[in-house]
Scaffold this active site. Structure first.
Site, PDB file in Angstrom:
ATOM      1  N   LYS A  15       0.554  -0.723   0.023  1.00 41.96           N
ATOM      2  CA  LYS A  15       0.267   0.424  -0.027  1.00 41.96           C
ATOM      3  C   LYS A  15       0.581   1.785  -0.142  1.00 41.96           C
ATOM      4  O   LYS A  15       2.411   1.033   0.187  1.00 41.96           O
ATOM      5  CB  LYS A  15      -0.955  -0.331   0.916  1.00 41.96           C
ATOM      6  CG  LYS A  15      -2.001  -1.387   1.254  1.00 41.96           C
ATOM      7  CD  LYS A  15      -3.425  -1.461   2.381  1.00 41.96           C
ATOM      8  CE  LYS A  15      -4.028  -2.365   2.277  1.00 41.96           C
ATOM      9  NZ  LYS A  15      -4.968  -2.366   3.252  1.00 41.96           N
ATOM     10  N   TYR A  55     -12.107  -3.043  -3.855  1.00 40.35           N
ATOM     11  CA  TYR A  55     -13.275  -2.968  -2.332  1.00 40.35           C
ATOM     12  C   TYR A  55     -14.389  -3.153  -2.484  1.00 40.35           C
ATOM     13  O   TYR A  55     -15.050  -2.531  -1.128  1.00 40.35           O
ATOM     14  CB  TYR A  55     -12.121  -2.507  -1.368  1.00 40.35           C
ATOM     15  CG  TYR A  55     -10.497  -2.288  -0.620  1.00 40.35           C
ATOM     16  CD1 TYR A  55     -10.956  -3.768   0.468  1.00 40.35           C
ATOM     17  CD2 TYR A  55      -9.635  -1.102  -1.092  1.00 40.35           C
ATOM     18  CE1 TYR A  55      -9.415  -3.444   0.464  1.00 40.35           C
ATOM     19  CE2 TYR A  55      -8.449  -1.323  -0.694  1.00 40.35           C
ATOM     20  CZ  TYR A  55      -8.112  -2.940  -0.427  1.00 40.35           C
ATOM     21  OH  TYR A  55      -6.949  -2.923   0.970  1.00 40.35           O
ATOM     22  N   ASN A 118      -2.039   0.471   6.956  1.00 39.53           N
ATOM     23  CA  ASN A 118      -1.699  -1.546   7.759  1.00 39.53           C
ATOM     24  C   ASN A 118      -0.569  -2.333   6.390  1.00 39.53           C
ATOM     25  O   ASN A 118      -0.685  -3.737   6.229  1.00 39.53           O
ATOM     26  CB  ASN A 118      -2.580  -2.397   7.789  1.00 39.53           C
ATOM     27  CG  ASN A 118      -3.368  -2.569   7.261  1.00 39.53           C
ATOM     28  OD1 ASN A 118      -3.721  -2.451   6.068  1.00 39.53           O
ATOM     29  ND2 ASN A 118      -4.578  -3.254   7.099  1.00 39.53           N
ATOM     30  N   HIS A 121      -1.664  -5.174   1.248  1.00 41.84           N
ATOM     31  CA  HIS A 121      -3.393  -5.805   0.886  1.00 41.84           C
ATOM     32  C   HIS A 121      -3.113  -7.748   0.596  1.00 41.84           C
ATOM     33  O   HIS A 121      -2.310  -7.335  -0.555  1.00 41.84           O
ATOM     34  CB  HIS A 121      -4.877  -5.174  -0.507  1.00 41.84           C
ATOM     35  CG  HIS A 121      -5.147  -6.467  -0.757  1.00 41.84           C
ATOM     36  ND1 HIS A 121      -7.008  -6.498   0.091  1.00 41.84           N
ATOM     37  CD2 HIS A 121      -5.427  -6.702  -1.345  1.00 41.84           C
ATOM     38  CE1 HIS A 121      -6.920  -7.213   0.029  1.00 41.84           C
ATOM     39  NE2 HIS A 121      -6.630  -7.459  -1.845  1.00 41.84           N
ATOM     40  N   GLU A 132      -9.656  -9.862  -7.530  1.00 37.18           N
ATOM     41  CA  GLU A 132      -8.803  -8.100  -7.813  1.00 37.18           C
ATOM     42  C   GLU A 132      -7.480  -8.543  -8.593  1.00 37.18           C
ATOM     43  O   GLU A 132      -7.713  -7.337  -9.874  1.00 37.18           O
ATOM     44  CB  GLU A 132      -8.467  -8.784  -6.535  1.00 37.18           C
ATOM     45  CG  GLU A 132      -9.043  -8.462  -4.710  1.00 37.18           C
ATOM     46  CD  GLU A 132      -8.848  -8.901  -3.876  1.00 37.18           C
ATOM     47  OE1 GLU A 132      -7.667  -9.442  -3.697  1.00 37.18           O
ATOM     48  OE2 GLU A 132      -9.371  -8.879  -2.999  1.00 37.18           O
TER      49      GLU A 132
HETATM   50  N1  UDP Z   1      -9.726  -0.697   7.132  1.00 33.74           N
HETATM   51  C1  UDP Z   1     -10.414   0.403   7.830  1.00 33.74           C
HETATM   52  N2  UDP Z   1     -10.507   0.626   8.952  1.00 33.74           N
HETATM   53  C2  UDP Z   1     -11.765  -0.785   9.828  1.00 33.74           C
HETATM   54  C3  UDP Z   1     -10.860  -1.802   8.671  1.00 33.74           C
HETATM   55  C4  UDP Z   1     -10.301  -1.484   7.240  1.00 33.74           C
HETATM   56  O1  UDP Z   1      -9.533   1.345   7.343  1.00 33.74           O
HETATM   57  O2  UDP Z   1     -11.868  -0.754  10.512  1.00 33.74           O
HETATM   58  C5  UDP Z   1      -8.504  -0.852   6.119  1.00 33.74           C
HETATM   59  C6  UDP Z   1      -7.674  -1.999   6.360  1.00 33.74           C
HETATM   60  O3  UDP Z   1      -6.372  -1.110   5.696  1.00 33.74           O
HETATM   61  C7  UDP Z   1      -7.365  -2.903   5.825  1.00 33.74           C
HETATM   62  C8  UDP Z   1      -8.866  -2.462   4.463  1.00 33.74           C
HETATM   63  O4  UDP Z   1      -9.427  -1.947   4.863  1.00 33.74           O
HETATM   64  O5  UDP Z   1      -6.823  -3.632   5.305  1.00 33.74           O
HETATM   65  C9  UDP Z   1      -9.294  -3.853   4.138  1.00 33.74           C
HETATM   66  O6  UDP Z   1      -9.996  -3.999   5.681  1.00 33.74           O
HETATM   67  P1  UDP Z   1     -10.194  -5.996   6.078  1.00 33.74           P
HETATM   68  O7  UDP Z   1     -11.698  -6.364   6.361  1.00 33.74           O
HETATM   69  O8  UDP Z   1     -10.742  -6.533   3.854  1.00 33.74           O
HETATM   70  O9  UDP Z   1      -9.222  -5.982   6.227  1.00 33.74           O
HETATM   71  P2  UDP Z   1      -7.367  -7.055   5.268  1.00 33.74           P
HETATM   72  O10 UDP Z   1      -8.560  -8.447   4.790  1.00 33.74           O
HETATM   73  O11 UDP Z   1      -6.560  -6.113   4.803  1.00 33.74           O
HETATM   74  O12 UDP Z   1      -6.816  -7.839   6.537  1.00 33.74           O
HETATM   75 MG    MG Z   2      -9.614  -8.067   2.802  1.00 30.66          MG
END
Ligand code: UDP
Ligand code: MG
Length: 156
Positions: A15, A55, A118, A121, A132
């Site tokens: 990211k 997303y 974080n 992805h 994706e």
């Molecule tokens: N995210 C966020 N706030 C939240 C949860 C997720 O900003 O409360 C963002 C974070 O960057 C995350 C992405 O949205 O990686 C996608 O969320 P997901 O739950 O799919 O997490 P991942 O699969 O990336 O672990």
């Molecule tokens: Mg996810």
């Protein structure tokens, strides 16, 4: 038991926060050292349309707009990695989304403190990979090849 698939593919984005922090090489290196093969790799400045499509499963959630804005805020690195159980392996190396749950030793656990910023992805299933990956890669941008060391990392 499912057939042993040494060629499962996972889609990954390093990211914009990771690129800005100079962590792209560190993150790619972790995947390489684990034994995953890079079969697609490019620097991308993600468009709003790409981020929204990627997303789409989170559309309507409180963090969706802010997530889209974050993903388009600077260059990112798109990757396709190949190896046995690549999708589950990538998720394991990434660590949990919640910074209080991502274990030390994982990419997120070692390098991030925020639930949005974080670093990485990774597709979480074969279905999400199929959704994706084509948003970022054309078929001719993925490469089939062998690494000479494969036989030392995987039994045949
Ligand atoms: N995210 C966020 N706030 C939240 C949860 C997720 O900003 O409360 C963002 C974070 O960057 C995350 C992405 O949205 O990686 C996608 O969320 P997901 O739950 O799919 O997490 P991942 O699969 O990336 O672990
Ligand atoms: Mg996810």
């Amino acid at each position: 038991m499912a057939a042993d698939n040494l060629r499962e593919r996972a889609f990954v984005i390093i990211k914009p926060d990771a690129v800005q922090r100079g962590l792209a090489g560190e993150i790619i290196g972790r995947f390489e050292r684990k034994g995953l093969r890079v079969v697609g790799l490019k620097l991308v400045h993600i468009t709003p349309e790409q981020a929204r499509r990627q997303y789409a499963c989170h559309e309507g959630k409180a963090f969706y707009e802010s997530l889209v804005n974050f993903m388009i805020s600077g260059p990112a690195v798109a990757l396709v990695l190949e190896g046995r159980d690549a999708i589950a392996l990538v998720r394991k190396l990434m660590g949990a989304t919640d910074p209080l749950k991502s274990e030390p030793g994982t990419i997120r656990g070692d390098h991030s403190v925020d639930i949005k910023h974080n670093l990485v992805h990774g597709s979480d299933s074969a279905e999400s990979y199929a959704h994706e990956m084509p948003i970022y890669f054309a078929p001719h941008e993925l490469f089939d090849y062998e690494l000479a060391l494969t036989g030392w990392m995987y039994y045949r």
